[in-house]
Design a protein around this motif. Structure first.
Motif, PDB file in Angstrom:
ATOM      1  N   MET A 171       6.349  -4.655  14.520  1.00 58.33           N
ATOM      2  CA  MET A 171       6.293  -4.491  13.067  1.00 58.33           C
ATOM      3  C   MET A 171       4.899  -4.886  12.566  1.00 58.33           C
ATOM      4  SD  MET A 171       9.369  -3.454  12.432  1.00 58.33           S
ATOM      5  CE  MET A 171       9.672  -3.667  10.692  1.00 58.33           C
ATOM      6  N   GLY A 172       4.492  -4.303  11.477  1.00 60.36           N
ATOM      7  CA  GLY A 172       3.200  -4.626  10.888  1.00 60.36           C
ATOM      8  C   GLY A 172       3.321  -4.740   9.378  1.00 60.36           C
ATOM      9  N   THR A 173       2.220  -5.031   8.736  1.00 60.24           N
ATOM     10  CA  THR A 173       2.194  -5.198   7.286  1.00 60.24           C
ATOM     11  C   THR A 173       1.269  -4.166   6.654  1.00 60.24           C
ATOM     12  OG1 THR A 173       2.611  -7.567   7.460  1.00 60.24           O
ATOM     13  CG2 THR A 173       1.686  -6.769   5.386  1.00 60.24           C
ATOM     14  N   HIS A 174       1.790  -3.477   5.652  1.00 62.04           N
ATOM     15  CA  HIS A 174       0.992  -2.527   4.889  1.00 62.04           C
ATOM     16  C   HIS A 174       0.703  -3.158   3.530  1.00 62.04           C
ATOM     17  CE1 HIS A 174      -0.352   1.696   4.141  1.00 62.04           C
ATOM     18  NE2 HIS A 174      -0.243   1.275   2.888  1.00 62.04           N
ATOM     19  N   VAL A 175      -0.554  -3.448   3.275  1.00 57.20           N
ATOM     20  CA  VAL A 175      -0.962  -4.086   2.022  1.00 57.20           C
ATOM     21  C   VAL A 175      -1.481  -3.022   1.059  1.00 57.20           C
ATOM     22  CG1 VAL A 175      -2.517  -5.739   0.944  1.00 57.20           C
ATOM     23  CG2 VAL A 175      -1.501  -6.248   3.175  1.00 57.20           C
ATOM     24  N   ILE A 176      -0.930  -3.005  -0.121  1.00 56.91           N
ATOM     25  CA  ILE A 176      -1.339  -2.042  -1.145  1.00 56.91           C
ATOM     26  C   ILE A 176      -2.135  -2.788  -2.211  1.00 56.91           C
ATOM     27  CG2 ILE A 176      -0.539  -0.408  -2.891  1.00 56.91           C
ATOM     28  CD1 ILE A 176       1.998  -0.089  -1.219  1.00 56.91           C
ATOM     29  N   LYS A 177      -3.332  -2.298  -2.459  1.00 59.80           N
ATOM     30  CA  LYS A 177      -4.175  -2.898  -3.487  1.00 59.80           C
ATOM     31  C   LYS A 177      -4.069  -2.126  -4.794  1.00 59.80           C
ATOM     32  CE  LYS A 177      -7.653  -4.923  -0.413  1.00 59.80           C
ATOM     33  NZ  LYS A 177      -9.105  -5.034  -0.125  1.00 59.80           N
ATOM     34  N   ASP A 219       2.233   4.954 -12.929  1.00 61.89           N
ATOM     35  CA  ASP A 219       3.167   4.669 -11.837  1.00 61.89           C
ATOM     36  C   ASP A 219       2.377   4.311 -10.582  1.00 61.89           C
ATOM     37  OD1 ASP A 219       5.533   5.160 -13.139  1.00 61.89           O
ATOM     38  OD2 ASP A 219       5.644   7.254 -12.533  1.00 61.89           O
ATOM     39  N   ILE A 220       2.824   3.313  -9.869  1.00 58.83           N
ATOM     40  CA  ILE A 220       2.271   2.995  -8.553  1.00 58.83           C
ATOM     41  C   ILE A 220       3.340   3.308  -7.512  1.00 58.83           C
ATOM     42  CG2 ILE A 220       1.194   1.278  -7.081  1.00 58.83           C
ATOM     43  CD1 ILE A 220      -0.422   1.911  -9.544  1.00 58.83           C
ATOM     44  N   PRO A 221       3.203   4.423  -6.784  1.00 60.27           N
ATOM     45  CA  PRO A 221       4.210   4.788  -5.785  1.00 60.27           C
ATOM     46  C   PRO A 221       3.891   4.164  -4.430  1.00 60.27           C
ATOM     47  CG  PRO A 221       2.641   6.569  -6.025  1.00 60.27           C
ATOM     48  CD  PRO A 221       2.205   5.495  -6.988  1.00 60.27           C
ATOM     49  N   SER A 222       4.901   4.109  -3.591  1.00 60.93           N
ATOM     50  CA  SER A 222       4.701   3.588  -2.235  1.00 60.93           C
ATOM     51  C   SER A 222       4.210   4.704  -1.321  1.00 60.93           C
ATOM     52  CB  SER A 222       6.008   3.008  -1.692  1.00 60.93           C
ATOM     53  OG  SER A 222       5.840   2.630  -0.335  1.00 60.93           O
ATOM     54  N   PRO A 223       3.172   4.443  -0.527  1.00 63.56           N
ATOM     55  CA  PRO A 223       2.712   5.448   0.433  1.00 63.56           C
ATOM     56  C   PRO A 223       3.461   5.372   1.763  1.00 63.56           C
ATOM     57  CG  PRO A 223       1.192   3.616   0.397  1.00 63.56           C
ATOM     58  CD  PRO A 223       2.258   3.294  -0.603  1.00 63.56           C
ATOM     59  N   VAL A 224       4.377   4.401   1.910  1.00 62.81           N
ATOM     60  CA  VAL A 224       5.034   4.176   3.198  1.00 62.81           C
ATOM     61  C   VAL A 224       6.513   3.843   3.008  1.00 62.81           C
ATOM     62  CG1 VAL A 224       2.913   3.325   4.290  1.00 62.81           C
ATOM     63  CG2 VAL A 224       4.459   1.708   3.138  1.00 62.81           C
ATOM     64  N   HIS A 225       7.253   3.900   4.127  1.00 59.08           N
ATOM     65  CA  HIS A 225       8.609   3.364   4.204  1.00 59.08           C
ATOM     66  C   HIS A 225       8.495   1.914   4.686  1.00 59.08           C
ATOM     67  CE1 HIS A 225       9.394   7.622   4.184  1.00 59.08           C
ATOM     68  NE2 HIS A 225      10.696   7.458   4.246  1.00 59.08           N
ATOM     69  N   GLY A 226       9.373   1.046   4.203  1.00 56.33           N
ATOM     70  CA  GLY A 226       9.344  -0.316   4.711  1.00 56.33           C
ATOM     71  C   GLY A 226      10.126  -1.285   3.850  1.00 56.33           C
ATOM     72  N   LYS A 227       9.854  -2.565   4.043  1.00 53.73           N
ATOM     73  CA  LYS A 227      10.547  -3.658   3.348  1.00 53.73           C
ATOM     74  C   LYS A 227       9.528  -4.492   2.589  1.00 53.73           C
ATOM     75  CE  LYS A 227      13.444  -7.720   4.286  1.00 53.73           C
ATOM     76  NZ  LYS A 227      14.107  -8.517   5.346  1.00 53.73           N
ATOM     77  N   VAL A 228       9.802  -4.749   1.313  1.00 52.82           N
ATOM     78  CA  VAL A 228       8.897  -5.546   0.484  1.00 52.82           C
ATOM     79  C   VAL A 228       8.931  -7.001   0.944  1.00 52.82           C
ATOM     80  CG1 VAL A 228       8.383  -6.344  -1.846  1.00 52.82           C
ATOM     81  CG2 VAL A 228       9.241  -4.020  -1.497  1.00 52.82           C
ATOM     82  N   GLU A 282       6.428  -4.600   4.802  1.00 51.12           N
ATOM     83  CA  GLU A 282       6.587  -4.638   6.257  1.00 51.12           C
ATOM     84  C   GLU A 282       6.976  -3.248   6.738  1.00 51.12           C
ATOM     85  OE1 GLU A 282       8.572  -7.908   8.988  1.00 51.12           O
ATOM     86  OE2 GLU A 282      10.093  -6.536   8.181  1.00 51.12           O
ATOM     87  N   VAL A 283       6.233  -2.743   7.718  1.00 53.26           N
ATOM     88  CA  VAL A 283       6.452  -1.390   8.221  1.00 53.26           C
ATOM     89  C   VAL A 283       6.540  -1.405   9.743  1.00 53.26           C
ATOM     90  CG1 VAL A 283       5.254  -0.329   6.278  1.00 53.26           C
ATOM     91  CG2 VAL A 283       3.964  -0.944   8.318  1.00 53.26           C
ATOM     92  N   GLU A 284       7.074  -0.325  10.286  1.00 55.74           N
ATOM     93  CA  GLU A 284       7.074  -0.185  11.735  1.00 55.74           C
ATOM     94  C   GLU A 284       5.657   0.158  12.201  1.00 55.74           C
ATOM     95  OE1 GLU A 284       9.921   2.633  13.003  1.00 55.74           O
ATOM     96  OE2 GLU A 284      11.663   1.519  12.241  1.00 55.74           O
ATOM     97  N   GLY A 285       5.265  -0.363  13.348  1.00 56.21           N
ATOM     98  CA  GLY A 285       3.928  -0.104  13.850  1.00 56.21           C
ATOM     99  C   GLY A 285       2.967  -1.200  13.437  1.00 56.21           C
ATOM    100  N   ALA A 286       1.695  -0.877  13.434  1.00 59.71           N
ATOM    101  CA  ALA A 286       0.664  -1.892  13.207  1.00 59.71           C
ATOM    102  C   ALA A 286       0.366  -2.135  11.746  1.00 59.71           C
ATOM    103  CB  ALA A 286      -0.624  -1.464  13.922  1.00 59.71           C
ATOM    104  N   GLY A 287       0.835  -1.246  10.849  1.00 61.49           N
ATOM    105  CA  GLY A 287       0.500  -1.417   9.441  1.00 61.49           C
ATOM    106  C   GLY A 287      -0.902  -0.926   9.150  1.00 61.49           C
ATOM    107  N   ASN A 288      -1.425  -1.279   7.974  1.00 61.83           N
ATOM    108  CA  ASN A 288      -2.780  -0.843   7.612  1.00 61.83           C
ATOM    109  C   ASN A 288      -3.699  -2.048   7.555  1.00 61.83           C
ATOM    110  OD1 ASN A 288      -1.654  -1.960   5.293  1.00 61.83           O
ATOM    111  ND2 ASN A 288      -2.932  -0.730   3.936  1.00 61.83           N
ATOM    112  N   LEU A 289      -4.438  -2.246   8.561  1.00 63.19           N
ATOM    113  CA  LEU A 289      -5.331  -3.403   8.613  1.00 63.19           C
ATOM    114  C   LEU A 289      -6.439  -3.312   7.575  1.00 63.19           C
ATOM    115  CD1 LEU A 289      -5.636  -3.807  12.490  1.00 63.19           C
ATOM    116  CD2 LEU A 289      -4.088  -4.975  10.908  1.00 63.19           C
ATOM    117  N   LYS A 290      -6.735  -2.085   7.113  1.00 68.17           N
ATOM    118  CA  LYS A 290      -7.818  -1.941   6.150  1.00 68.17           C
ATOM    119  C   LYS A 290      -7.346  -2.173   4.709  1.00 68.17           C
ATOM    120  CE  LYS A 290      -7.197   3.066   5.845  1.00 68.17           C
ATOM    121  NZ  LYS A 290      -7.847   4.368   5.986  1.00 68.17           N
TER     122      LYS A 290
END
Length: 424
Positions: free
Chosen positions: A1-7, A48-57, A78-86
């Motif tokens: 699992m990885g983390t996708h951070v949205i700015k 509106d700020i939409p989610s670019p991914v599937h996952g868990k807040v 939290e997403v499957e895979g490595a997430g978005n490190l950038k």
């Protein structure tokens, strides 16, 4: 699992920070791609700020009402895979409900697509047993409707988003015979000590800021004139009887718009905008009439563009279309900006006199009060006439008192002799 951070995304137009208006999700919610996560408000639009991914807040970056800089962390998922490190910024979808010259429009909140709102109480049929101090979600119009019907809102089950009580819920409640009369009579005399604090954020904050700015910057003065609308009402009834089925029913508003258009030919200083920083008055040939409209999220001012080129039925259709769009949160940026003079009316609740606040940078606003039948003396005889007051406000920095009075007197003459509305 990885983390996708949205700015917080760069919304454009040189905006460096925005206000977080509302979350549509909470920590622990499962979200899907394109699901709306949050609403943010700029000076010009609700976004509106939409989610670019599937996952868990797993974390929220701010609280409603907080002003956040572009590029700051908005939400972590939290997403499957490595997430978005950038830590890429989320795409921003501008709702077609931006700021009008007077206030900003907004779209009514929608619940998260995946998570259901936590029920406030156990529901059965149209009735719900809420806690005594729990405030149900409902628009001001619904609250007034419930008050008129003698219904306690806390007893009504809401079928709208997040359990919001709608007009049809009140009708369903009545249909089941669950009226306030069935409640114990003693309930009306129970002591209450509960309090409710409401944070002034989002739409309400923008309204407050605009009203405060208008009253602090402009030199308001109001002028009230009584108008005999018997003749114009007779004309309206005649036109509706003859053409209503084919062209649509006319309210008084398109006649008022027409009166404004004709009167402004002799008083162009009223159809103007004042830039008090540059000390420049811009008089406009086009008459773009802002029509103040109450919605569930606050007051908005959709604009009837080029009213000078519209017929009665054209104006009527446009007023109706814009009002519906504003109330449904679907009015576009162009439809909510660019007015040159504003018309405001409280309809049947219009009272006797009001003191409308200017819609800066405009210099005039015409307020309509309710129509009442009163005995009047006409040619020495006491007769019943339909009377209405116009309560209008002006910016005394630009408009002289005599000009304001003459302008409203011109409108009065046009409405009392309605044939003159159409004499070129």
């Amino acid at each position: 699992m990885g983390t996708h951070v949205i700015k917080m995304p760069d919304i454009g137009e040189g905006i460096a920070e925005v206000e977080l208006s509302q979350w549509h999700v909470k920590v622990g919610d499962l979200v899907v791609e394109d699901q709306v996560l949050a609403d943010v408000m700029t000076d010009k639009a609700m976004v509106d700020i939409p989610s670019p991914v599937h996952g868990k807040v797993i974390a929220l970056g701010g609280q409603p009402g907080e002003v956040m800089a572009v590029g700051s962390v908005l939400i972590s998922i939290e997403v499957e895979g490595a997430g978005n490190l950038k830590e890429s910024a989320a795409p921003a979808a501008v709702k077609e409900a931006p700021v009008a010259p007077k206030v900003e429009a907004a779209v009514e909140s929608k619940p998260a697509a995946v998570t259901a709102p936590r029920p406030a109480a156990v529901c059965q049929g149209p009735m719900v047993a809420r806690e005594a101090n729990e405030r149900p979600l409902a628009s001001p119009a619904v609250r007034k409707h419930a008050l008129d019907l003698g219904i306690q809102l806390r007893l009504v089950r809401g079928s709208g988003p997040a359990g919001r009580v709608l007009h049809e819920d009140l009708e369903a409640y009545l249909a089941q015979g669950q009226s306030n009369a069935s409640a114990p009579a003693a309930a009306a005399y129970v002591q209450r000590n509960d309090e409710e604090q409401i944070q002034v954020i989002g739409m309400r904050r923008k309204i407050a800021q605009r009203m405060q700015d208008a009253t602090q910057r402009a030199a308001h003065f109001s002028y009230v004139e009584e108008i005999d609308v018997t003749a114009i009402e007779e004309l309206r009834a005649h036109l509706n009887e003859k053409h209503g089925a084919s062209r649509g029913k006319l309210t008084l508003l398109p006649f008022l718009v027409r009166a404004l258009v004709v009167a402004l030919r002799d008083f162009p200083q009223m159809n103007a905008r004042y830039d008090d920083e540059a000390q420049v008055i811009t008089r406009l040939g086009a008459v773009h009439v802002g029509v103040a409209t109450q919605s569930d999220v606050g007051l908005m001012v959709p604009v009837v563009r080029h009213a000078e080129a519209r017929s009665l039925w054209d104006s009527a259709a446009e007023i109706s279309r814009l009002a519906n769009a504003a109330r449904n949160g679907k009015a576009s940026r162009d439809e909510l900006s660019g007015s040159t003079i504003t018309l405001t009316s409280l309809g049947a609740l219009g009272g006797i006199v009001s003191t409308p606040v200017l819609n800066l940078p405009e210099v005039a606003i015409v307020g309509v009060n309710k129509i009442v039948e009163r005995p009047m003396v006409v040619k020495g005889q006491v007769v019943i006439r339909k009377m209405m007051n116009l309560s209008s406000s002006f910016d005394h920095r630009v408009v002289d008192g005599m000009d304001a009075a003459l302008f409203i007197q011109a409108i009065r003459g046009l409405l009392e002799q309605p044939a003159t509305l159409f004499v070129e």
